[in-house]
Write a protein that holds these residues in place. Structure first.
Motif, PDB file in Angstrom:
ATOM      1  N   LYS A 145       0.852  -1.193   0.000  1.00  0.00           N
ATOM      2  CA  LYS A 145       0.000   0.000   0.000  1.00  0.00           C
ATOM      3  C   LYS A 145       0.885   1.239   0.000  1.00  0.00           C
ATOM      4  N   ASN A 146       0.351   2.323  -0.568  1.00  0.00           N
ATOM      5  CA  ASN A 146       1.099   3.578  -0.549  1.00  0.00           C
ATOM      6  C   ASN A 146       1.081   4.175   0.842  1.00  0.00           C
ATOM      7  N   GLU A 147       2.185   4.864   1.187  1.00  0.00           N
ATOM      8  CA  GLU A 147       2.325   5.551   2.467  1.00  0.00           C
ATOM      9  C   GLU A 147       3.056   6.856   2.236  1.00  0.00           C
ATOM     10  N   ILE A 148       2.935   7.747   3.192  1.00  0.00           N
ATOM     11  CA  ILE A 148       3.718   8.971   3.174  1.00  0.00           C
ATOM     12  C   ILE A 148       4.559   8.984   4.438  1.00  0.00           C
ATOM     13  N   ARG A 149       5.874   8.939   4.234  1.00  0.00           N
ATOM     14  CA  ARG A 149       6.796   8.933   5.381  1.00  0.00           C
ATOM     15  C   ARG A 149       7.669  10.174   5.429  1.00  0.00           C
TER      16      ARG A 149
END
Length: 199
Positions: A145-149
């Motif tokens: 899944k896409n994430e923003i880190r």
């Protein structure tokens, strides 16, 4: 076009934004109703999980470009009973978001930059727009899944272009960028028709 009997050559339906993509996003915090005034968590924005961890339930919407209107769901750690790592990662992400949204170099330690990295409460983060680097992680089921880190700050060479800014402003100290934005550029004697700051 492939056969309707054999689907081995059909595209996988991963629907992921490629890792490393830069995209301008808007954060919407999905309120969890948990407050702790001593920590500055007010307004019901924080969520407390069953393990005792506290986080912001972030919905990041891509605002423009190829992936416009796509949503990425990422938790921003505020507290974990296991130790400080998750909260430190959350604080680091928020610092990057503020730097990116407010056009501040991460290296800028001027009073203006330090002031721009302060918020009056979690509500200040709800609706913030910044340049994010899209990552790929795994969900609870083990699926990608896409994430923003991390957020991209003016120190990055592609920041100005992706944020829709004039390249000459990117990476300048906050005060200089604000001052130049506020003042109408005046042509100088050096190069006819070019503002002095562009020479």
């Amino acid at each position: 076009m492939g056969s309707w009997n054999d689907f081995n050559d059909a595209q996988s339906n991963t629907n992921l934004i490629p890792k490393g993509t830069l995209a301008k996003v808007r954060l919407t915090i999905r309120p969890g109703g948990f407050d702790d005034a001593a920590q500055g968590w007010t307004g019901g924005y924080a969520t407390r999980g069953s393990t005792g961890a506290v986080y912001l339930n972030g919905e990041f919407t891509v605002t423009e470009g190829q992936y416009a209107r796509r949503k990425i769901f990422t938790l921003i750690g505020l507290y974990s009973p296991k130790g400080p790592d998750w909260a430190n990662m959350g604080r680091s992400l928020v610092r990057g978001m503020l730097n990116s949204a407010r056009g501040i170099s991460d290296k800028d330690q001027s009073p203006q930059a330090q002031s721009a990295r302060r918020i009056s409460g979690l509500k200040d983060l709800d609706g913030i727009e910044f340049l994010a680097r899209i990552d790929v992680g795994t969900d609870a089921s083990g699926d990608d899944k896409n994430e923003i880190r991390s957020a991209v700050t003016p120190d990055h060479r592609d920041y100005a272009q992706n944020m829709g800014l004039t390249p000459s402003f990117a990476g300048q100290p906050a005060a200089a960028a604000v001052q130049q934005t506020a003042a109408a550029p005046q042509p100088s004697a050096g190069v006819p028709g070019r503002p002095s700051w562009a020479q």
